[in-house]
Design a protein around this motif. Structure first.
Motif, PDB file in Angstrom:
ATOM      1  N   ASP A  78      -4.537  -6.358  -1.249  1.00 17.51           N
ATOM      2  CA  ASP A  78      -4.350  -5.008  -1.624  1.00 17.51           C
ATOM      3  C   ASP A  78      -5.533  -4.009  -1.287  1.00 17.51           C
ATOM      4  O   ASP A  78      -5.236  -2.922  -1.181  1.00 17.51           O
ATOM      5  N   GLU A  79      -6.659  -4.558  -1.356  1.00 22.07           N
ATOM      6  CA  GLU A  79      -7.920  -3.610  -0.963  1.00 22.07           C
ATOM      7  C   GLU A  79      -7.874  -3.509   0.269  1.00 22.07           C
ATOM      8  O   GLU A  79      -8.509  -2.385   0.745  1.00 22.07           O
ATOM      9  N   ALA A  81      -5.205  -2.840   2.296  1.00 23.58           N
ATOM     10  CA  ALA A  81      -4.006  -2.130   2.449  1.00 23.58           C
ATOM     11  C   ALA A  81      -4.062  -1.010   3.067  1.00 23.58           C
ATOM     12  O   ALA A  81      -3.486  -0.335   4.197  1.00 23.58           O
ATOM     13  N   ASP A  82      -5.112  -0.065   2.594  1.00 26.04           N
ATOM     14  CA  ASP A  82      -5.278   1.359   3.124  1.00 26.04           C
ATOM     15  C   ASP A  82      -6.556   1.359   3.841  1.00 26.04           C
ATOM     16  O   ASP A  82      -7.030   2.426   4.100  1.00 26.04           O
ATOM     17  N   ALA A  83      -7.217   0.186   4.041  1.00 27.14           N
ATOM     18  CA  ALA A  83      -8.412   0.263   4.903  1.00 27.14           C
ATOM     19  C   ALA A  83      -8.310   0.730   6.176  1.00 27.14           C
ATOM     20  O   ALA A  83      -7.305   0.729   6.938  1.00 27.14           O
ATOM     21  N   ASP A  84      -9.314   1.373   6.989  1.00 27.11           N
ATOM     22  CA  ASP A  84      -9.452   1.839   8.360  1.00 27.11           C
ATOM     23  C   ASP A  84      -9.876   0.470   9.199  1.00 27.11           C
ATOM     24  O   ASP A  84     -11.172   0.423   9.484  1.00 27.11           O
ATOM     25  N   ALA A  90      -6.391  -5.330  11.887  1.00 28.21           N
ATOM     26  CA  ALA A  90      -5.060  -5.279  11.239  1.00 28.21           C
ATOM     27  C   ALA A  90      -4.018  -6.240  11.736  1.00 28.21           C
ATOM     28  O   ALA A  90      -3.326  -6.458  10.728  1.00 28.21           O
ATOM     29  N   ARG A  94      -2.121  -8.269   9.045  1.00 27.99           N
ATOM     30  CA  ARG A  94      -0.496  -8.517   9.281  1.00 27.99           C
ATOM     31  C   ARG A  94      -0.116  -9.905   9.048  1.00 27.99           C
ATOM     32  O   ARG A  94       0.706 -10.282   8.125  1.00 27.99           O
ATOM     33  N   ARG A  97      -1.028 -11.569   5.485  1.00 27.45           N
ATOM     34  CA  ARG A  97      -0.142 -10.893   4.742  1.00 27.45           C
ATOM     35  C   ARG A  97       1.392 -11.684   4.668  1.00 27.45           C
ATOM     36  O   ARG A  97       1.903 -11.917   3.547  1.00 27.45           O
TER      37      ARG A  97
END
Length: 508
Positions: A78-79, A81-84, A90, A94, A97
């Motif tokens: 969750d932490e 999910a929006d990280a750069d 990534a 993926r 997850r």
């Protein structure tokens, strides 16, 4: 250099990413340990060890499941999910997850029960096959089907359960895409096989008839692995009832089997398993335990084994190299020519019932039979007790032959004893992919046939390492193939390859 780069890159990774990787490495270490126990069960464990091994493997399965589905794993995802994140990170997130979401949907008790059933079913299958007694294996098969339906329902109750199970082995290609490729193979191969059977081509199919002692075949298999470049410092060769490969980039072991009337079968399976092992051994060592250090999926894995088995091992070039070695071990074949060996190894069989001994064309009809039966079992459209008859009927329909017993029929494969429903389509997908990858390698490697004939495999191994192995699971299947070949994954290269090869062999 690669290890240093990975360390430098890790220095600026988000704290949550590093924490997630630490967790992944730990649960994958548990999985690796279970893999060694599984290898031991099939290769070295005494027959009486099953009750203990069942508990050992189910315990490791539940421990790994608990680690994957721990609340902290979800929080870290969750932490992030929006990280750069970089593209590489990534991709790692993926893959983690996907594993997390599937595992989190399944109760640990079910995971344990599936594992225990698989261990017990393996021994039951081996005994049932040896005694030609499907009824002895049927209760285990029935339990596996029930457990796997329940497993699929936990993951997604609104979808076809077989499709859900297929994604365990090929998460990146849709079931629809897989079925369309199988259909394309059937449409291409059935008339081709019919034409071959009507052909009056006189192939040297009796070149290797006789008795070939197992001990000498094993020595030849070891020499074959040395010839193509297997790293025995990180592997070993053993015998099992069903050939397989197990391991990672540090320790990857292969098995084969021997039939004293069929030395080519052992050569084919040995080279096939080498392809699997070469993939595992070529994964980045510095990424061990992470998705970047794991193979993409079983379709890609099978592409590596089928590439080495079919495009190398069945080639004229390989037999120019290998025939003298074969004849050293079996001097009674001294009169055989390279063309004789090539034709014998590429004969299209009219009466072969065994998948792992099948030729390059009819092999896929063997896969279609298994795919259709296991799909119908999982969907509830076929009863367990009807499997032998359904199997025999499909063999008669698709291959024109009918098994005399279940040992050479529905009991011949190990997969259902593990509960591996959805696995079989990856064999054909991998064969198709192998043709596309090898065609690309041929276009980029000068005189590849000449290199194979000279025993020079470095360029091919390096090409596969650069285009497939080094990426681990960074790219999804189609993207990996497209990066390697410049084209989306398709059956075009395979159909071109078999039409040219078998058209020339059989004059069709």
């Amino acid at each position: 250099m690669a290890t240093e780069a990975a360390a430098d890159d890790a220095a600026d990774a988000p704290e949550a990413y590093d924490a997630l990787l630490d967790r992944v490495r730990r649960w994958n270490a548990v999985g690796s340990a279970a893999g060694v126990l599984g290898w031991d069960q099939q290769v070295m464990m005494p027959e009486g060890g099953t009750p203990a091994r069942s508990k050992q493997l189910s315990t490791l399965s539940s421990i790994r499941h608990d680690m994957v589905t721990d609340e902290e794993t979800g929080d870290l995802l969750d932490e992030l999910a929006d990280a750069d994140l970089t593209d590489e990170r990534a991709a790692v997130v993926r893959e983690i997850r996907r594993d997390y979401e599937r595992a989190d949907a399944v109760p640990v008790e079910l995971v344990e029960e599936i594992s225990e059933t698989g261990t017990e079913a393996l021994q039951a299958w081996e005994e049932a096959k040896a005694e030609d007694d499907f009824d002895a294996f049927a209760p285990y098969l029935e339990k596996h089907v029930e457990l796997k339906r329940e497993y699929a329902e936990h993951i997604d109750p609104d979808r076809d359960p077989y499709e859900v199970l297929f994604e365990d082995y090929e998460p990146c290609l849709s079931m629809e895409r897989a079925e369309s490729i199988l259909e394309e193979l059937r449409e291409t191969l059935v008339p081709m096989i019919d034409a071959i059977r009507e052909s009056d081509a006189d192939l040297a199919v009796d070149t290797f008839e006789g008795t070939f002692p197992e001990a000498e075949q094993e020595a030849l298999a070891r020499e074959t692995l040395e010839l193509v470049g297997y790293d025995f410092d990180r592997g070993r060769l053993d015998v099992s009832s069903h050939p397989f490969t197990a391991g990672n980039q540090f320790d990857c072991r292969v098995t084969t089997r021997f039939d004293e009337s069929d030395p080519l079968g052992a050569i084919g399976s040995t080279i096939h398993e080498f392809g699997h092992a070469q993939y595992n051994l070529g994964l980045p060592q510095e990424q061990f335990g992470t998705p970047l250090g794991e193979s993409r999926d079983l379709s890609v894995h099978e592409s590596q084994s089928r590439l080495w088995e079919n495009h190398v091992g069945r080639s004229r070039a390989f037999w120019e190299l290998f025939l003298p070695t074969f004849q050293e071990h079996f001097p009674e074949t001294d009169d055989a020519t390279v063309e004789d060996a090539y034709q014998a190894f590429n004969q299209v069989h009219e009466d072969n019932l065994i998948r792992v001994e099948a030729d390059e064309l009819t092999y896929h009809l063997h896969i279609v039979v298994r795919f259709e039966i296991e799909r119908d079992l999982v969907r509830g459209d076929l009863a367990i007790e009807d499997v032998p008859e359904a199997w025999n009927d499909k063999y008669e329909e698709y291959l024109g032959i009918r098994p005399d017993n279940d040992a050479e029929g529905c009991l011949q494969d190990i997969h259902w004893s593990h509960g591996n429903f959805g696995y079989f389509p990856t064999y054909s997908l991998g064969s198709v992919m192998a043709a596309q990858l090898f065609a690309a390698a041929e276009s980029e490697i000068d005189d590849l046939d000449d290199q194979i004939a000279a025993g020079e495999f470095d360029d091919l191994r390096e090409w596969l390492g650069e285009n497939v192995h080094q990426h681990g699971s960074r790219y999804e299947t189609n993207e990996l193939v497209k990066r390697a070949t410049g084209e989306d994954f398709s059956a075009d290269a395979f159909t071109d390859y078999v039409e040219e090869k078998y058209g020339e062999l059989y004059g069709i």
